[in-house]
Design a protein around this motif. Structure first.
Motif, PDB file in Angstrom:
ATOM      1  N   PHE A 234     -61.493  11.643 -27.049  1.00 12.81           N
ATOM      2  CA  PHE A 234     -60.575  11.692 -28.311  1.00 12.81           C
ATOM      3  C   PHE A 234     -61.597  11.742 -29.489  1.00 12.81           C
ATOM      4  O   PHE A 234     -61.556  12.485 -30.379  1.00 12.81           O
ATOM      5  CB  PHE A 234     -59.473  10.894 -28.505  1.00 12.81           C
ATOM      6  CG  PHE A 234     -58.527  10.964 -27.434  1.00 12.81           C
ATOM      7  CD1 PHE A 234     -58.186  12.163 -26.813  1.00 12.81           C
ATOM      8  CD2 PHE A 234     -57.960   9.796 -26.952  1.00 12.81           C
ATOM      9  CE1 PHE A 234     -57.197  12.302 -25.935  1.00 12.81           C
ATOM     10  CE2 PHE A 234     -56.860  10.062 -25.891  1.00 12.81           C
ATOM     11  CZ  PHE A 234     -56.471  11.183 -25.517  1.00 12.81           C
ATOM     12  N   ALA A 235     -62.441  10.759 -29.231  1.00 15.17           N
ATOM     13  CA  ALA A 235     -63.421  10.342 -30.508  1.00 15.17           C
ATOM     14  C   ALA A 235     -64.404  11.790 -30.613  1.00 15.17           C
ATOM     15  O   ALA A 235     -64.638  12.128 -31.744  1.00 15.17           O
ATOM     16  CB  ALA A 235     -64.346   9.415 -30.237  1.00 15.17           C
ATOM     17  N   VAL A 236     -64.884  12.328 -29.554  1.00 14.01           N
ATOM     18  CA  VAL A 236     -65.520  13.634 -29.649  1.00 14.01           C
ATOM     19  C   VAL A 236     -64.528  14.713 -30.270  1.00 14.01           C
ATOM     20  O   VAL A 236     -65.125  15.574 -31.225  1.00 14.01           O
ATOM     21  CB  VAL A 236     -65.869  14.073 -28.293  1.00 14.01           C
ATOM     22  CG1 VAL A 236     -66.682  15.517 -28.442  1.00 14.01           C
ATOM     23  CG2 VAL A 236     -66.950  13.122 -27.762  1.00 14.01           C
ATOM     24  N   LYS A 237     -63.374  14.607 -29.904  1.00 14.28           N
ATOM     25  CA  LYS A 237     -62.799  15.716 -30.414  1.00 14.28           C
ATOM     26  C   LYS A 237     -62.367  15.738 -31.858  1.00 14.28           C
ATOM     27  O   LYS A 237     -62.188  16.820 -32.487  1.00 14.28           O
ATOM     28  CB  LYS A 237     -61.361  15.989 -29.412  1.00 14.28           C
ATOM     29  CG  LYS A 237     -60.644  17.091 -29.418  1.00 14.28           C
ATOM     30  CD  LYS A 237     -61.084  18.116 -28.410  1.00 14.28           C
ATOM     31  CE  LYS A 237     -60.242  19.276 -28.234  1.00 14.28           C
ATOM     32  NZ  LYS A 237     -60.890  20.155 -27.219  1.00 14.28           N
ATOM     33  N   VAL A 238     -62.007  14.447 -32.414  1.00 16.06           N
ATOM     34  CA  VAL A 238     -61.541  14.155 -33.706  1.00 16.06           C
ATOM     35  C   VAL A 238     -62.218  14.889 -34.674  1.00 16.06           C
ATOM     36  O   VAL A 238     -61.643  15.753 -35.659  1.00 16.06           O
ATOM     37  CB  VAL A 238     -61.289  12.835 -34.084  1.00 16.06           C
ATOM     38  CG1 VAL A 238     -60.906  12.418 -35.297  1.00 16.06           C
ATOM     39  CG2 VAL A 238     -60.052  12.199 -32.980  1.00 16.06           C
ATOM     40  N   PRO A 239     -63.482  14.623 -34.944  1.00 16.40           N
ATOM     41  CA  PRO A 239     -64.598  13.748 -34.230  1.00 16.40           C
ATOM     42  C   PRO A 239     -64.790  12.721 -35.221  1.00 16.40           C
ATOM     43  O   PRO A 239     -64.559  12.778 -36.428  1.00 16.40           O
ATOM     44  CB  PRO A 239     -65.779  14.749 -34.574  1.00 16.40           C
ATOM     45  CG  PRO A 239     -65.664  15.666 -35.656  1.00 16.40           C
ATOM     46  CD  PRO A 239     -64.143  15.556 -35.940  1.00 16.40           C
ATOM     47  N   ILE A 240     -64.946  11.550 -34.372  1.00  9.59           N
ATOM     48  CA  ILE A 240     -65.255  10.252 -35.164  1.00  9.59           C
ATOM     49  C   ILE A 240     -66.737  10.076 -35.207  1.00  9.59           C
ATOM     50  O   ILE A 240     -67.544  10.483 -34.366  1.00  9.59           O
ATOM     51  CB  ILE A 240     -64.787   9.046 -34.433  1.00  9.59           C
ATOM     52  CG1 ILE A 240     -63.054   9.259 -34.651  1.00  9.59           C
ATOM     53  CG2 ILE A 240     -65.150   7.712 -34.599  1.00  9.59           C
ATOM     54  CD1 ILE A 240     -62.352   8.159 -33.720  1.00  9.59           C
ATOM     55  N   PHE A 241     -67.324   9.725 -36.294  1.00 11.30           N
ATOM     56  CA  PHE A 241     -68.892   9.165 -36.589  1.00 11.30           C
ATOM     57  C   PHE A 241     -68.970   8.168 -35.503  1.00 11.30           C
ATOM     58  O   PHE A 241     -68.138   7.426 -35.195  1.00 11.30           O
ATOM     59  CB  PHE A 241     -68.757   8.450 -37.882  1.00 11.30           C
ATOM     60  CG  PHE A 241     -70.228   8.098 -37.963  1.00 11.30           C
ATOM     61  CD1 PHE A 241     -71.268   8.926 -38.584  1.00 11.30           C
ATOM     62  CD2 PHE A 241     -70.592   6.879 -37.682  1.00 11.30           C
ATOM     63  CE1 PHE A 241     -72.387   8.452 -38.660  1.00 11.30           C
ATOM     64  CE2 PHE A 241     -71.823   6.319 -37.914  1.00 11.30           C
ATOM     65  CZ  PHE A 241     -72.903   7.125 -38.463  1.00 11.30           C
ATOM     66  N   PRO A 242     -70.125   8.328 -34.792  1.00 12.18           N
ATOM     67  CA  PRO A 242     -71.206   9.213 -34.729  1.00 12.18           C
ATOM     68  C   PRO A 242     -71.235  10.278 -33.637  1.00 12.18           C
ATOM     69  O   PRO A 242     -71.944  11.010 -33.415  1.00 12.18           O
ATOM     70  CB  PRO A 242     -72.511   8.342 -34.185  1.00 12.18           C
ATOM     71  CG  PRO A 242     -71.766   7.326 -33.331  1.00 12.18           C
ATOM     72  CD  PRO A 242     -70.199   7.171 -33.603  1.00 12.18           C
ATOM     73  N   LEU A 243     -70.055  10.836 -33.259  1.00 12.89           N
ATOM     74  CA  LEU A 243     -70.080  11.969 -32.154  1.00 12.89           C
ATOM     75  C   LEU A 243     -69.608  13.286 -32.935  1.00 12.89           C
ATOM     76  O   LEU A 243     -69.088  13.986 -32.231  1.00 12.89           O
ATOM     77  CB  LEU A 243     -68.917  11.308 -31.067  1.00 12.89           C
ATOM     78  CG  LEU A 243     -69.253  10.260 -30.517  1.00 12.89           C
ATOM     79  CD1 LEU A 243     -68.073   9.920 -29.398  1.00 12.89           C
ATOM     80  CD2 LEU A 243     -70.530  10.553 -29.486  1.00 12.89           C
ATOM     81  N   HIS A 244     -69.757  13.232 -34.098  1.00 13.10           N
ATOM     82  CA  HIS A 244     -69.196  14.378 -35.091  1.00 13.10           C
ATOM     83  C   HIS A 244     -70.086  15.681 -35.257  1.00 13.10           C
ATOM     84  O   HIS A 244     -69.622  16.362 -35.565  1.00 13.10           O
ATOM     85  CB  HIS A 244     -68.888  13.922 -36.593  1.00 13.10           C
ATOM     86  CG  HIS A 244     -70.144  13.489 -37.174  1.00 13.10           C
ATOM     87  ND1 HIS A 244     -70.718  12.143 -36.969  1.00 13.10           N
ATOM     88  CD2 HIS A 244     -70.763  14.192 -37.924  1.00 13.10           C
ATOM     89  CE1 HIS A 244     -71.821  12.303 -37.739  1.00 13.10           C
ATOM     90  NE2 HIS A 244     -71.896  13.511 -38.303  1.00 13.10           N
ATOM     91  N   THR A 245     -71.312  15.421 -34.848  1.00  9.91           N
ATOM     92  CA  THR A 245     -72.376  16.375 -34.992  1.00  9.91           C
ATOM     93  C   THR A 245     -72.138  17.986 -34.348  1.00  9.91           C
ATOM     94  O   THR A 245     -72.626  18.842 -35.093  1.00  9.91           O
ATOM     95  CB  THR A 245     -73.644  16.192 -34.678  1.00  9.91           C
ATOM     96  OG1 THR A 245     -73.740  16.052 -33.111  1.00  9.91           O
ATOM     97  CG2 THR A 245     -74.311  14.736 -35.303  1.00  9.91           C
ATOM     98  N   TRP A 246     -71.255  18.058 -33.739  1.00 11.94           N
ATOM     99  CA  TRP A 246     -70.870  19.389 -33.068  1.00 11.94           C
ATOM    100  C   TRP A 246     -70.037  20.061 -34.113  1.00 11.94           C
ATOM    101  O   TRP A 246     -70.158  21.528 -34.319  1.00 11.94           O
ATOM    102  CB  TRP A 246     -70.105  19.389 -31.773  1.00 11.94           C
ATOM    103  CG  TRP A 246     -68.969  18.745 -31.710  1.00 11.94           C
ATOM    104  CD1 TRP A 246     -68.574  17.485 -31.504  1.00 11.94           C
ATOM    105  CD2 TRP A 246     -67.649  19.273 -32.111  1.00 11.94           C
ATOM    106  NE1 TRP A 246     -67.390  17.199 -31.703  1.00 11.94           N
ATOM    107  CE2 TRP A 246     -66.733  18.331 -32.284  1.00 11.94           C
ATOM    108  CE3 TRP A 246     -67.158  20.595 -32.532  1.00 11.94           C
ATOM    109  CZ2 TRP A 246     -65.250  18.644 -32.392  1.00 11.94           C
ATOM    110  CZ3 TRP A 246     -65.783  20.908 -32.710  1.00 11.94           C
ATOM    111  CH2 TRP A 246     -64.882  19.775 -32.579  1.00 11.94           C
ATOM    112  N   LEU A 247     -69.485  19.353 -35.050  1.00 13.41           N
ATOM    113  CA  LEU A 247     -68.284  20.163 -35.734  1.00 13.41           C
ATOM    114  C   LEU A 247     -68.791  20.727 -36.988  1.00 13.41           C
ATOM    115  O   LEU A 247     -68.252  22.003 -37.105  1.00 13.41           O
ATOM    116  CB  LEU A 247     -67.419  18.898 -36.503  1.00 13.41           C
ATOM    117  CG  LEU A 247     -66.296  19.500 -37.396  1.00 13.41           C
ATOM    118  CD1 LEU A 247     -64.779  18.690 -36.851  1.00 13.41           C
ATOM    119  CD2 LEU A 247     -66.689  19.020 -38.756  1.00 13.41           C
TER     120      LEU A 247
END
Lengths: 520, 511
Positions: A234-247
């Protein structure tokens, strides 16, 4: 699919409206895909027709929804796989209701507001498939079925970005796909572990309600591990820092319709996942993880806002503002209070409406000027005053101006989180100020001043474009002035969720919260 | 002593139970005879049709056996050297299915490459009969016999494209390394025989259940050698080095058979030996297979990333998939075996379809396999590109394809056996391989073809093969029920691991 549909009719006595909501766009996708390539206009009409019909169905769901019901309504249940037990199991409650309606409204708007420049047929077919996937994920009441929908939306979005996006589209599409799939890898292992361990050697089931209502079967540590595996997805999808770089990449490179749907609907799969497959499925582990999640949410708010301020590209700016807004939703969710959760659910819808509208407007600017660089845009207010006015309303909603929808959601989130996570709420408030900073500053640079030669001929909002924007503006104002009908339907489900967490963990909502609730 | 000798002289053969193998063997011999009578170059693809009919007949004879075994339990044949049970029939049908798909692909290919003749089909049928023998082997020697019949035919098949140097190179490589691995396998049999006093799998299983070896070095070494021999056939790391070269060099329809039929036969052997016969030694072989599985998953996924040749990419991806199937075996449970069976059945279709697409895109000369050759395929041949898209998504494990359900079952088996990390490594490796598949998809869908790329001709046989594979891949992804039930029945109609064990209390025995 047809076999599924036939079985569906036999299983439930009344009309299975939720299955119809999911299957209509799916069938539409197949129909559109079969239309001849030489008749793009027919493909577009058919696609819009299917999307509008789906939208009408979601409005129908809204009309049938029992306002004060806290439990899942309009259940559909057909067995899909025998062992382990997996079902086509759909249901709706106050938390998913508005997301479903939002999806139903936003898709036809995205289709009409941002038509593609080539290969119309496949574009619309992918969009309809995407709609089916999103609706399925919001309505699924089976962990496996949810995962299936959660994962399937990657494919159409991947093709939308890689096929109709801008210069760096291949890179962005691949990054988007791999990031999300990376998260899903954890979730699949987690989901399977949950079901098998929960079964304790007996028959294995993926039924969400069975798994969620029978708490305490798993050891505490095990449950926390499994929660973490879901949370990564979910964190990737939301995205939550630090997994947000795709967004930022995905948003910037996606075609306008893709960005609208990505921000408006798909990111909500993550936040919705936290509510349904976080708090509901793992109440104890969620309460345990709350401080960490809240911290990440607040980092997202501040970090997203700072990054947005520094952007030179208007679309990238909006993309980073999404990181900040979704930080608010995460904060509200993991505050685990009545107001915080209500605010989160409401803010999911708000963000969908206002960011969707912002992306549409930025797309219109790009269509006219073929650039999104803030430095190259200047004084657009002069040649296009109505366009500027519409932009202003949407922007103010995104900032959270009282009287518009963004304010209600953010206020509830801040009140709710102040009760349990006081200092984080204080830090989060700076996010509101920063939002005003980056959006107003961008507005000032783009719309104010004297337009130079390139910008002086900026075309005014066309009637068709205005008609596309009108429902969004209407929702922004309506939900800002009179949010009661929306909140009334969210409330019972949220109350139930809070009780569910309290009865299964050490978490207790502060007394103040209840008093405030009674006073309302 | 005398009575035993007489018994050996007249074992009960049970011809009816062996029909599926006999049909394939007979078909191969018959084709050899009438191949001389049929015209080599003909509008009607007689040879291919003959091979397909033979394989269908083999499946047809399997079906009554399937119900007989399901209702009355496994049948032993040829003095208990061959077992006809759920496992052997299920995998036999999968292998025969591989023959059908590659025969369909081969008919157009051989015509295009001007290689028409009955020989490839004879070899294909012979090889499949060896595969079926492996699937039903209840004796290590029968297993070895099947392995050799299977392999030698495939060595020749790899070199069937006589005018293409790389085809010959592939055949030679495959042959030399394969012979080497067979030697390991044979040595493993000898060691196991030395340790247990028998080559019969039932007897080994009974012996191990009843006795505790005070010194089992020989047995474990034997097991390790058996793993080498079978691991080579299924392309498990570190016995995989031949795979990319051979897959790249061999004629594409042959590769379709290698990745479906040969792989299935190899896994049949692994299941028979490890999961069933040596279930008592689970504690010893499980860690070994665990390591091999992890290495297979990761090497297959990671090395594929750096490839630019689509056939080599698919070769590495097939290594990655072998890792997934090994997970099912590693768990050593009924659920794991079911998962492996399901995986093998669905993957056969997917991979045969993928190499079917490669057969066509390869064009005359079978050389156009670079990623660049796939550019703009969606515009040049939309249906072909769509089919390949379905296969690639299935291999990546995207929902509503059979590949997703297969991975789901395997992960379930791993979790059931508490191998959580193995499950996680597997899923992460599939993310890495997804990157490889996406590169191909991007080339097909977003790039434009180079100027002057000739049009692709899709022969009727390939159309049928690829169409069938697409239908199976999507159909089993939407409604996996029937195949799941079949896999379950197959495992239930097989003697449970260690079921042959004598009730006698364990006694210590000296090897």
């Amino acid at each position: 699919m047809s076999a599924l549909l036939a079985a569906e009719g036999a299983a439930s006595p009344s009309f299975p409206i939720l299955s119809a909501v999911v299957l209509t766009p799916a069938i539409g996708a197949i129909v559109v895909a079969l239309i001849s390539k030489r008749r793009p206009e027919v493909a577009k009409q058919a696609a819009v027709l299917f999307a509008v019909f789906t939208g009408a169905l979601t409005i129908g769901v809204l009309a049938l929804f029992k306002t004060h019901g806290a439990a899942f309504q309009m259940l559909d249940h057909v067995r899909w796989i025998k062992d382990p037990e997996i079902s086509w199991s759909l249901g709706i409650d106050g938390i998913s209701l508005w997301l479903v309606v939002l999806t139903g409204i936003l898709f036809p708007i995205a289709m009409l507001g941002a038509p593609p420049h080539h290969d119309e047929k496949s574009f619309y077919a992918w969009l309809l498939l995407l709609e089916a996937g999103c609706l399925g994920a919001f309505l699924a009441l089976d962990v496996f079925l949810f995962f299936v929908f959660f994962e399937i939306v990657l494919v159409p979005m991947y093709f939308l970005i890689s096929g109709w996006g801008y210069d760096e589209r291949k890179y962005a599409a691949t990054k988007f796909f791999l990031y999300t799939m990376f998260g899903s890898a954890f979730m699949l292992v987690g989901a399977v572990s949950l079901a098998y361990l929960h079964a304790k050697g007996g028959p294995v089931t993926f039924d969400l309600r069975v798994l969620a209502e029978h708490q305490g079967v798993l050891a505490k540590t095990t449950e926390r591990w499994i929660f973490v595996s879901f949370a990564i997805a979910f964190a990737v999808k939301v995205p939550i820092f630090p997994l947000h770089t795709w967004l930022p990449d995905a948003h910037t490179q996606a075609p306008t319709a893709g960005s609208v749907i990505l921000a408006g609907v798909m990111l909500k799969l993550g936040t919705y996942g936290f509510l349904r497959y976080g708090l509901y499925l793992f109440p104890e582990a969620s309460a345990w993880a709350a401080p960490g999640m809240v911290t990440l949410g607040v980092i997202g708010i501040v970090y997203g806002a700072i990054c947005a301020t520094m952007q030179k590209d208007l679309k990238r700016l909006v993309a980073y503002s999404s990181v900040a807004h979704l930080g608010f939703i995460v904060l509200g969710t993991f505050a685990i209070t009545q107001q915080g959760l209500e605010g989160s659910v409401l803010q999911m819808v708000n963000h969908g409406v206002s960011t969707g509208a912002l992306f549409l407007l930025v797309g219109m600017i790009y269509d006219r000027r073929h650039t999104r660089e803030i430095a190259k845009l200047k004084g657009l207010q002069k040649p296009a005053p109505i366009f500027a006015a519409v932009f202003t309303v949407v922007m103010l909603s995104s900032i959270g101006l009282p009287g518009l929808n963004g304010f209600v959601g953010e206020f509830l989130i801040l009140v709710g989180s102040f009760l349990t996570q006081r200092w984080w709420a204080v830090v989060a408030v700076t996010g509101v100020i920063l939002a005003a900073l980056y959006l107003l500053w961008a507005y000032q640079r783009v719309f104010h001043g004297e337009p130079d030669a390139d910008n002086a001929t900026f075309r005014e909002l066309k009637l068709t474009e205005g008609l596309v924007m009108a429902p969004l503006i209407g929702l922004i104002v309506f939900m800002g002035v009179y949010p009661k009908p929306v909140l009334d339907r969210i409330e019972p489900a949220v109350t139930r969720l809070v009780h569910h967490v309290e009865s299964n963990s050490d978490h207790r909502e502060p007394r103040v919260a209840h008093d405030a609730e009674r006073g309302k | 002593m005398l009575a035993e000798v007489q018994q050996l002289a007249t074992p009960n053969v049970e011809y009816s139970a062996l029909l599926p193998v006999l049909v394939l063997l007979g078909g191969a011999v018959l084709l050899m005879v009438i191949g001389a009578l049929l015209p080599r170059h003909s509008k009607v693809p007689w040879h291919s049709a003959f091979a397909i009919v033979t394989a269908l007949a083999s499946i047809g004879t399997s079906i009554p056996l399937w119900f007989r075994v399901r209702d009355d339990g496994p049948i032993s044949a040829v003095a208990n050297a061959v077992k006809v049970d759920g496992l052997s029939i299920f995998l036999g049908i999968v292998i025969a299915g591989g023959v059908i798909l590659s025969s369909l692909l081969a008919s157009g290919y051989l015509k295009r490459e001007r290689l028409e003749g009955p020989e490839p089909y004879i070899l294909l049928l012979l090889s499949a009969s060896g595969g079926l023998m492996m699937a039903g082997a209840n004796d290590l020697l029968v297993l070895f016999l099947g392995l050799e019949i299977l392999s030698i035919a495939v060595y020749v098949l790899a070199g069937i494209h006589v005018r293409r140097a790389r085809s010959g190179e592939a055949a030679l490589k495959y042959f030399v390394l394969g012979a080497f691995s067979s030697a390991f396998f044979l040595y493993g049999i000898a060691l196991v025989y030395g340790a247990t006093g028998s080559t019969n799998l039932s007897e080994i299983s009974t012996f191990l259940a009843a006795n505790v070896l005070t010194n089992d070095v020989m047995l474990v070494a034997g097991l390790a050698f058996l793993l080498v021999g079978l691991g080579f056939k299924v392309a498990a790391v570190p016995f995989h080095a031949w795979t990319p070269d051979v897959y790249d060099g061999s004629p594409s329809p042959v590769v379709a058979y290698m990745a479906s039929g040969v792989k299935t036969a190899g896994f049949a052997g692994l299941i028979r030996v490890f999961v069933y016969a040596f279930s008592a030694y689970r504690v010893d072989w499980q860690p070994l297979v665990y390591l091999v599985a992890v290495a297979t998953l990761l090497v297959g996924a990671v090395v594929a990333v750096s490839q630019t040749n689509v056939k080599r990419m698919l070769a590495y991806s097939s290594i990655n998939h072998a890792g997934f199937i090994l997970i099912g075996i590693q768990s050593g449970t009924i659920r794991g075996t079911q998962a492996a069976l399901f995986y093998l059945a669905t993957y056969s279709f997917t991979v045969a379809g993928s190499f079917g697409v490669a057969t066509i895109v390869g064009r005359t000369g079978d050389n156009a396999h670079q990623l660049d050759d796939y550019k703009g395929l969606a515009k040049r041949a939309p249906l072909l590109a769509f089919a390949f898209l379905v296969f690639l998504l299935a291999q990546a494990g995207v929902p509503f394809t059979s590949g997703f359900i297969a991975k789901f079952y395997v992960i379930g088996a791993a979790v059931g056996a508490h191998s959580y990390w193995l499950a996680l490594v597997a899923m992460l490796s599939s993310v890495i391989s997804a990157y490889v598949y996406l590169r191909i998809v991007l080339a097909m869908y977003t790039d434009d073809a180079a100027e002057g790329t000739p049009r692709l001709k899709v022969p009727a046989g390939a159309r049928v093969a690829i169409g069938l594979s697409v239908l199976a891949t999507i159909g089993l992804g939407l409604l996996p029920g029937p195949l799941t039930d079949a896999a379950k029945t197959a495992v239930h109609a097989t003697d449970a691991p260690g079921a042959a064990s004598a009730p006698a209390p364990p006694a210590t025995a000296q090897p």
